[in-house]
Design a protein around this motif. Structure first.
Motif, short mmCIF file in Angstrom:
data_model
loop_
_atom_site.label_atom_id
_atom_site.label_comp_id
_atom_site.label_asym_id
_atom_site.label_seq_id
_atom_site.Cartn_x
_atom_site.Cartn_y
_atom_site.Cartn_z
N THR A 45 20.43 67.74 59.86
CA THR A 45 19.12 68.28 59.51
C THR A 45 18.14 68.01 60.66
O THR A 45 17.97 66.87 61.09
CB THR A 45 18.59 67.64 58.22
N PHE A 46 17.52 69.07 61.15
CA PHE A 46 16.50 68.99 62.18
C PHE A 46 15.16 69.31 61.54
O PHE A 46 15.05 70.28 60.79
CB PHE A 46 16.77 70.01 63.29
N TYR A 58 9.38 64.91 65.80
CA TYR A 58 10.73 65.43 65.71
C TYR A 58 11.61 64.46 64.93
O TYR A 58 11.53 63.25 65.13
CB TYR A 58 11.32 65.62 67.11
N LYS A 59 12.48 65.02 64.06
CA LYS A 59 13.40 64.18 63.29
C LYS A 59 14.78 64.83 63.26
O LYS A 59 14.90 66.04 63.12
CB LYS A 59 12.91 64.00 61.85
N VAL A 60 15.79 63.99 63.38
CA VAL A 60 17.18 64.41 63.22
C VAL A 60 17.77 63.55 62.12
O VAL A 60 17.76 62.31 62.24
CB VAL A 60 17.99 64.26 64.53
N ASP A 61 18.23 64.18 61.06
CA ASP A 61 18.76 63.47 59.89
C ASP A 61 17.79 62.42 59.36
O ASP A 61 18.18 61.31 59.00
CB ASP A 61 20.12 62.85 60.20
N SER A 64 13.17 59.61 63.21
CA SER A 64 12.26 60.08 64.26
C SER A 64 12.90 59.93 65.62
O SER A 64 13.46 58.88 65.93
CB SER A 64 10.94 59.31 64.22
N VAL A 65 12.83 61.00 66.41
CA VAL A 65 13.37 60.99 67.77
C VAL A 65 12.37 61.67 68.70
O VAL A 65 11.45 62.36 68.25
CB VAL A 65 14.73 61.72 67.85
N SER A 66 12.56 61.49 69.99
CA SER A 66 11.69 62.15 70.97
C SER A 66 12.18 63.58 71.18
O SER A 66 13.31 63.94 70.83
CB SER A 66 11.73 61.40 72.30
#
Length: 91
Positions: A45-46, A58-61, A64-66
């Motif tokens: 999931t993005f 930004y989020k992946v699964d 929070s990510v850059s």
């Protein structure tokens, strides 16, 4: 409605603003764009939160990510992140 009315250049154009209400607190509003990639048993999931002011989140699964992590992850799944225009379909 013509297609030029559906085109947006900026994601922040997706955040609803009541332009007729002078006391609308639009600055705190946000929207998000979500992509769920499913391939066999793989599900990723993005999510990108978009605000009227300030940077996106930004989020992946759910983590929070850059942007430097988010975009290459999309590219690895053959999702083009360089598109400058997009359509905004509404019912």
């Amino acid at each position: 409605m013509i297609t030029s009315q559906l085109r947006n250049n900026k994601l922040r154009d997706l955040v609803y603003r009541n332009t007729e209400d002078p006391i609308d607190k639009a600055a705190g509003r946000k929207s998000h764009v979500k992509l769920v990639y499913v391939y066999g048993s793989i599900k990723i999931t993005f999510l990108r939160d978009v605000t009227l002011s300030g940077p996106s989140e930004y989020k992946v699964d759910g983590k929070s990510v850059s942007m430097e992590v988010y975009n290459p992850k999309l590219w690895s799944l053959s999702v083009c992140v360089k598109a400058r225009k997009f359509l905004d379909f509404q019912n």
